[in-house]
Design an enzyme around this catalytic site. Structure first.
Site, PDB file in Angstrom:
ATOM      1  N   ASN A   1       1.169  -1.933   0.355  1.00 60.92           N
ATOM      2  CA  ASN A   1      -0.511   0.010  -0.360  1.00 60.92           C
ATOM      3  C   ASN A   1       0.746   1.318  -0.204  1.00 60.92           C
ATOM      4  OD1 ASN A   1       0.550  -0.744   2.595  1.00 60.92           O
ATOM      5  ND2 ASN A   1      -0.883   0.213   3.607  1.00 60.92           N
ATOM      6  N   ILE A   2       0.398   2.215  -1.158  1.00 64.31           N
ATOM      7  CA  ILE A   2       1.412   3.308  -1.331  1.00 64.31           C
ATOM      8  C   ILE A   2       0.136   4.775  -0.602  1.00 64.31           C
ATOM      9  CG2 ILE A   2       2.236   4.874  -2.232  1.00 64.31           C
ATOM     10  CD1 ILE A   2       3.016   2.401  -3.977  1.00 64.31           C
ATOM     11  N   GLU A   3       0.250   5.221   0.838  1.00 64.77           N
ATOM     12  CA  GLU A   3      -0.483   6.501   1.004  1.00 64.77           C
ATOM     13  C   GLU A   3      -0.376   7.699   0.899  1.00 64.77           C
ATOM     14  OE1 GLU A   3      -1.998   4.529   5.054  1.00 64.77           O
ATOM     15  OE2 GLU A   3      -0.561   6.005   4.982  1.00 64.77           O
TER      16      GLU A   3
ATOM     17  N   CYS B   1      -4.018   0.883  -2.199  1.00 63.04           N
ATOM     18  CA  CYS B   1      -4.026  -0.576  -1.574  1.00 63.04           C
ATOM     19  C   CYS B   1      -3.237  -1.647  -1.722  1.00 63.04           C
ATOM     20  CB  CYS B   1      -5.483  -1.110  -1.852  1.00 63.04           C
ATOM     21  SG  CYS B   1      -6.456  -0.128  -1.024  1.00 63.04           S
TER      22      CYS B   1
ATOM     23  N   GLU C   1      -3.691  -4.755  -2.875  1.00 62.40           N
ATOM     24  CA  GLU C   1      -3.682  -5.600  -3.715  1.00 62.40           C
ATOM     25  C   GLU C   1      -3.805  -5.250  -4.929  1.00 62.40           C
ATOM     26  OE1 GLU C   1      -4.713  -4.853  -0.900  1.00 62.40           O
ATOM     27  OE2 GLU C   1      -6.229  -6.908   0.191  1.00 62.40           O
TER      28      GLU C   1
ATOM     29  N   CYS D   1     -10.140  -4.153   1.209  1.00 61.37           N
ATOM     30  CA  CYS D   1     -11.583  -3.676   0.811  1.00 61.37           C
ATOM     31  C   CYS D   1     -12.157  -4.320  -0.803  1.00 61.37           C
ATOM     32  CB  CYS D   1     -10.865  -2.342   1.303  1.00 61.37           C
ATOM     33  SG  CYS D   1     -10.212  -1.161  -0.547  1.00 61.37           S
TER      34      CYS D   1
ATOM     35  N   CYS E   1     -10.865  -3.093  -3.976  1.00 64.52           N
ATOM     36  CA  CYS E   1      -9.679  -3.883  -3.938  1.00 64.52           C
ATOM     37  C   CYS E   1     -10.209  -5.256  -5.096  1.00 64.52           C
ATOM     38  CB  CYS E   1      -9.032  -4.266  -3.511  1.00 64.52           C
ATOM     39  SG  CYS E   1      -7.635  -3.404  -2.665  1.00 64.52           S
TER      40      CYS E   1
END
Lengths: 140, 140, 140, 140
Positions: free
Chosen positions: C47-49, C58, C60, C89, C92
């Site tokens: 994940n990369i915010e 996310c 996935e 989620c 995804c």
């Protein structure tokens, strides 16, 4: 200090009030927004977060989505209020571009009332033909 | 044929009406939605597209965002109406999960009035503790 | 305890390794994922915010986006690993649905190695014709 | 005509090649992107659409997500190629801002090779402190 018109103060007040209804259990950073559309009506919104962050929505988008889902199609002015007076994220600028133009006014204010006045053309240069000419010009 | 209560029919009518205000220049597929919150109030929404597709929003989310930005926090029932009676996307199911529970009712209807009644627990299994226990349990 | 095949363990290891490269300054909740596509190749992601949460992605999705942008079009198996063993989620699940089918296997594991095995059909019921038959059936 | 360095031409070629692997059944508008990170490595991506449009991802984000999930954290240069030479959407500009700075170079090219050279500071003014100082400054 930015001098504000009566209409601008009314819009900022609506954004400040909407901020109190933000749902921000994850960031703890509530934001409020309000938009004035071409027939003069106002719509407000607040950020609404989600345990899965990509499903979070910003205050500016909520205000615009309300307006558009009630039948409005053109934005005249957008106001956004947060503790630090942060400016709209790029995603929100694209949503504004779909229903605004380079001259659409954007007011950005902090909780002490320090307000900046700018335009969508300044915040999102090189974007407007895209919205006007449709998906074949979007660099999705 | 699904037998509908008066409240269910009212909610579906609100969703069907909201659909007429969808903004769908890119897909040509308008969707309407409406939610009933815990104090009985109704909020409706429609899908609003964007030249840059990731900034598009679904009808269900617009209805929920309206409700939450007006102060609501719990969904009792969701209705969604489209030509084909399509079911909510996964992203919308996650937004519902933030403000609903496994028993939250979901009504899905097409334009001929064929309606399915299901629940959020059926549509998004294995999701609810996530929303209840906060971000440390989300698999973002 | 779930018995895992060699291929499943390899995929989970790839997800666990990818998790160490997550970018999560806002949630502090790193997640790793990996996918096996129809020709047997593996792709992983984390994940990369983003400071503006809607632009977060996310784990996935990153793994799937890598696979698809390298030419893959069908998912055979997905693995996701996080501290709590949280499940994907809804957003995804929709991305998986675009490139999977109800039998696509999904492995969900925590850092202690407790693993659940399920399918996309279980996680996102009533979604698959949507992807198969195109946008006119999506309830966007 | 914009004069391009060898490195710039290599990056544009990577973006152009990635475009051929775009998944765009809904818009029919493929886009390719590539990024050069601070240690000189290149990563490319293409847009990947979804029946539920909000789950679509742009080419620029896929390239950045690949880079970051492989451990990169700073972007030196971004290239994007599409038929019309469209510029990045606002959401992508925010994703660039998380890993770039005002001087990060952005190359935008059409299929005839007409290329514009700009910077992230020009494309997304008033955004950078946001990424640098964290979520309390984001106007989500």
């Amino acid at each position: 200090m930015t001098h504000l018109s009566e209409d601008e103060r009314t819009l900022l007040d609506a954004a400040r009030d909407a901020r109190t209804r933000a749902y921000t259990p994850y960031s703890g950073f509530p934001v409020g927004a309000a938009v004035e559309v071409d027939d003069g009506r106002l719509y407000s919104g607040a950020n609404i977060e989600n345990a899965a962050y990509p499903q979070t929505v910003c205050a500016e988008r909520v205000a615009i989505f309300k307006a558009v889902s009630e039948g409005a199609r053109r934005l005249r002015r957008v106001a956004v209020v947060s503790e630090s007076g942060a400016s709209p994220c790029g995603g929100c600028r694209s949503v504004m571009a779909e229903f605004g133009d380079p001259d659409t006014e954007v007011l950005i204010s902090d909780l002490d009332g320090h307000t900046r006045r700018t335009t969508l053309g300044v915040l999102l240069p090189d974007a407007f033909e895209m919205a006007a000419r449709g998906p074949t010009l979007s660099s999705e």
